[in-house]
Design a protein around this motif. Structure first.
Motif, mmCIF file in Angstrom:
data_model
loop_
_atom_site.group_PDB
_atom_site.id
_atom_site.type_symbol
_atom_site.label_atom_id
_atom_site.label_comp_id
_atom_site.label_asym_id
_atom_site.label_seq_id
_atom_site.Cartn_x
_atom_site.Cartn_y
_atom_site.Cartn_z
ATOM 1 N N VAL A 43 -15.326 6.796 -61.107
ATOM 2 C CA VAL A 43 -14.430 5.968 -61.861
ATOM 3 C C VAL A 43 -13.192 6.902 -62.252
ATOM 4 O O VAL A 43 -12.100 6.314 -62.143
ATOM 5 N N THR A 44 -13.196 8.251 -62.802
ATOM 6 C CA THR A 44 -12.083 8.715 -63.342
ATOM 7 C C THR A 44 -11.242 9.131 -62.491
ATOM 8 O O THR A 44 -10.162 9.392 -62.642
ATOM 9 N N ILE A 45 -11.983 9.490 -61.161
ATOM 10 C CA ILE A 45 -10.777 9.934 -60.156
ATOM 11 C C ILE A 45 -10.001 8.573 -59.651
ATOM 12 O O ILE A 45 -8.746 8.937 -59.605
ATOM 13 N N GLY A 46 -10.549 7.585 -59.523
ATOM 14 C CA GLY A 46 -10.024 6.451 -59.221
ATOM 15 C C GLY A 46 -8.842 6.048 -60.263
ATOM 16 O O GLY A 46 -7.753 5.832 -59.978
ATOM 17 N N MET A 47 -9.151 6.062 -61.603
ATOM 18 C CA MET A 47 -8.132 5.940 -62.744
ATOM 19 C C MET A 47 -7.177 6.909 -62.508
ATOM 20 O O MET A 47 -5.848 6.627 -62.840
ATOM 21 N N MET A 48 -7.500 8.022 -62.366
ATOM 22 C CA MET A 48 -6.512 9.136 -62.075
ATOM 23 C C MET A 48 -5.337 8.824 -61.176
ATOM 24 O O MET A 48 -4.331 8.889 -61.472
ATOM 25 N N LEU A 49 -5.712 8.360 -60.037
ATOM 26 C CA LEU A 49 -4.752 7.710 -59.043
ATOM 27 C C LEU A 49 -3.885 6.788 -59.687
ATOM 28 O O LEU A 49 -2.862 6.612 -59.343
ATOM 29 N N VAL A 50 -4.456 5.761 -60.249
ATOM 30 C CA VAL A 50 -3.930 4.547 -60.616
ATOM 31 C C VAL A 50 -2.946 5.306 -61.951
ATOM 32 O O VAL A 50 -1.577 4.748 -61.835
ATOM 33 N N TYR A 51 -3.285 5.977 -62.563
ATOM 34 C CA TYR A 51 -2.325 6.419 -63.784
ATOM 35 C C TYR A 51 -1.155 7.397 -63.394
ATOM 36 O O TYR A 51 -0.180 7.425 -63.606
ATOM 37 N N GLU A 52 -1.357 8.110 -62.171
ATOM 38 C CA GLU A 52 -0.461 8.863 -61.539
ATOM 39 C C GLU A 52 0.697 8.063 -60.972
ATOM 40 O O GLU A 52 1.974 8.118 -61.098
ATOM 41 N N SER A 53 0.119 6.851 -60.265
ATOM 42 C CA SER A 53 0.955 5.793 -59.600
ATOM 43 C C SER A 53 1.803 5.387 -60.579
ATOM 44 O O SER A 53 3.157 5.060 -60.634
ATOM 45 N N LEU A 54 1.379 4.906 -61.908
ATOM 46 C CA LEU A 54 2.013 4.457 -63.186
ATOM 47 C C LEU A 54 2.905 5.087 -63.591
ATOM 48 O O LEU A 54 4.413 4.985 -63.621
ATOM 49 N N GLY A 55 2.921 6.551 -63.656
ATOM 50 C CA GLY A 55 3.679 7.509 -63.981
ATOM 51 C C GLY A 55 4.785 7.591 -63.247
ATOM 52 O O GLY A 55 5.901 8.003 -63.540
ATOM 53 N N SER A 56 4.694 7.581 -61.781
ATOM 54 C CA SER A 56 5.540 7.825 -60.859
ATOM 55 C C SER A 56 6.531 6.400 -60.846
ATOM 56 O O SER A 56 7.845 6.513 -60.405
ATOM 57 N N ALA A 59 10.337 18.406 -71.995
ATOM 58 C CA ALA A 59 10.534 17.341 -71.188
ATOM 59 C C ALA A 59 9.023 17.353 -70.516
ATOM 60 O O ALA A 59 8.366 18.235 -70.557
ATOM 61 N N ILE A 60 9.035 15.966 -69.641
ATOM 62 C CA ILE A 60 7.821 15.750 -69.046
ATOM 63 C C ILE A 60 8.266 15.215 -67.706
ATOM 64 O O ILE A 60 9.035 14.265 -67.706
ATOM 65 N N ALA A 61 7.557 15.526 -66.642
ATOM 66 C CA ALA A 61 7.864 14.952 -65.266
ATOM 67 C C ALA A 61 6.418 14.130 -64.578
ATOM 68 O O ALA A 61 5.436 14.825 -64.888
ATOM 69 N N PRO A 62 6.589 13.231 -63.895
ATOM 70 C CA PRO A 62 5.403 12.535 -63.422
ATOM 71 C C PRO A 62 4.888 13.320 -62.257
ATOM 72 O O PRO A 62 5.506 14.272 -61.632
ATOM 73 N N LYS A 63 3.269 13.413 -61.903
ATOM 74 C CA LYS A 63 2.960 13.976 -61.171
ATOM 75 C C LYS A 63 2.104 13.049 -60.087
ATOM 76 O O LYS A 63 1.530 11.988 -60.607
ATOM 77 N N THR A 64 2.127 13.186 -58.794
ATOM 78 C CA THR A 64 1.316 12.570 -58.034
ATOM 79 C C THR A 64 0.573 13.265 -56.928
ATOM 80 O O THR A 64 0.418 14.573 -57.220
ATOM 81 N N GLY A 65 -0.245 12.658 -56.009
ATOM 82 C CA GLY A 65 -0.961 13.370 -55.072
ATOM 83 C C GLY A 65 -2.109 14.117 -55.705
ATOM 84 O O GLY A 65 -2.583 15.091 -55.206
ATOM 85 N N MET A 66 -2.694 13.562 -56.778
ATOM 86 C CA MET A 66 -3.862 14.278 -57.566
ATOM 87 C C MET A 66 -3.533 15.536 -57.990
ATOM 88 O O MET A 66 -4.349 16.524 -58.549
ATOM 89 N N ASN A 67 -2.479 15.824 -58.331
ATOM 90 C CA ASN A 67 -1.939 17.092 -58.978
ATOM 91 C C ASN A 67 -2.317 17.226 -60.390
ATOM 92 O O ASN A 67 -2.421 18.460 -60.898
ATOM 93 N N THR A 68 -2.483 16.231 -61.092
ATOM 94 C CA THR A 68 -2.959 16.119 -62.465
ATOM 95 C C THR A 68 -4.590 16.468 -62.675
ATOM 96 O O THR A 68 -4.735 17.060 -63.559
ATOM 97 N N MET A 69 -5.265 16.798 -61.579
ATOM 98 C CA MET A 69 -6.631 17.033 -61.493
ATOM 99 C C MET A 69 -6.587 18.464 -61.964
ATOM 100 O O MET A 69 -7.599 18.856 -62.744
#
Length: 315
Positions: free
Chosen positions: A120-133, A225-235
């Motif tokens: 669940v949390t890995i799936g939601m992580m990908l969703v949140y990363e996409s929304l951030g980007s 400042a803050i920048a979006p992260k993708t590619g599971m980098n937030t893990m």
């Protein structure tokens, strides 16, 4: 006897950070352990410890949350944007609110579908990363430096202490905290006394989101400042807090778990900083950190098994 136990409980929790500090200070006295360096490590440890406070609620009941880093980034992006219109209040309120809602959403998905928390949390992580980007065109969001004082000393330490008190009260002096500990000690037993374990797991995601929100506005304030992260980098953002929680759970027999989390996070921060001071490449730093984590967990687990065997032998 009681005096010996008291001294033991005081010495053992601080032994790890002291030993780690001395090892790297002896190896690199000119590059490690400077007042400025110690201050930076403490500031970084405050942010990761607050994330750890939130994650600990889930880990106590064997629930994993790999989406916390993505929640922090997305909440920080939105909070930083609204700080341009509403100042410090907009940054704090919006960031905490968004992170709490994201935690609730993750908990709701877990509650409804009843699938393993890691999935669940890995799936939601990908969703949140996409929304951030996608948010704000995927650009970095900056804040006015006039409202970034909470990311520096003494503001960051004041927020850290207040958050520690909040975590301590929630964990030790609320019905919710009691239920979390009950489920962690045995879900079947908790259910037998009327505790809805699935509801508690959902609430852990929600409350954990509050702490992620606090860490988020501190992170934004710290960096400006803050920048979006993708590619599971937030893990990778949740691994230091995870390690802090593991160490905190081990130290819980000697001190409060929340204090143990901070000591664990601070130790890991010093290890990473010390490896940089010694000039080790990033890949090798990860190898050393991973080995340290494996060794610590092996010692902790084997010691717990030895204690259980001794108790059974006595019984």
């Amino acid at each position: 006897m009681k005096q010996k136990i008291k001294w033991k409980n005081m010495i053992i929790p601080i032994a790890m950070p002291v030993i780690v500090f001395l090892v790297f200070f002896i190896c690199q006295p000119e590059r490690f352990g400077t007042p400025t360096g110690i201050m930076i490590m403490l500031q970084q440890s405050v942010i990761n410890s607050i994330i750890g406070f939130g994650l600990s609620l889930n880990l106590v009941i064997d629930t994993w949350d790999f989406s916390a880093g993505a929640q922090l980034v997305l909440a920080g992006l939105i909070g930083a944007y609204y700080s341009q219109y509403y100042g410090l209040a907009g940054l704090i309120v919006v960031t905490i609110l968004v992170a709490t809602l994201l935690g609730a959403l993750t908990g709701l998905v877990y509650f409804v579908f009843k699938i393993p928390s890691i999935i669940v949390t890995i799936g939601m992580m990908l969703v949140y990363e996409s929304l951030g980007s996608l948010y704000h065109g995927g650009d970095n969001v900056t804040i006015d430096m006039g409202i970034s004082f909470l990311g520096r000393s003494p503001g960051i330490f004041v927020v850290g202490i207040l958050t520690y008190i909040l975590a301590y009260v929630i964990y030790h002096h609320t019905k919710f905290g009691y239920n979390v500990r009950a489920v962690g000690n045995g879900e079947a037993t908790a259910k037998s006394i009327g505790i809805n374990s699935l509801k508690i797991r959902f609430l852990c995601f929600v409350v954990g989101g509050i702490f992620v929100g606090i860490a988020s506005f501190l992170q934004v304030s710290y960096g400006g400042a803050i920048a979006p992260k993708t590619g599971m980098n937030t893990m990778s953002m949740v691994f230091p807090p995870f390690m802090g929680v593991f160490i905190g759970q081990y130290l819980e027999r000697y001190c409060d778990i929340m204090l143990g989390i901070f000591l664990g996070v601070f130790s890991m921060t010093m290890i990473n900083t010390g490896l940089i001071a010694m000039g080790l490449p990033g890949t090798l730093q990860q190898v050393v950190t991973g080995c340290f984590m494996l060794i610590f967990m092996a010692i902790s687990i084997n010691r717990e098994q030895a204690v259980l065997k001794s108790r059974k032998a006595v019984a």
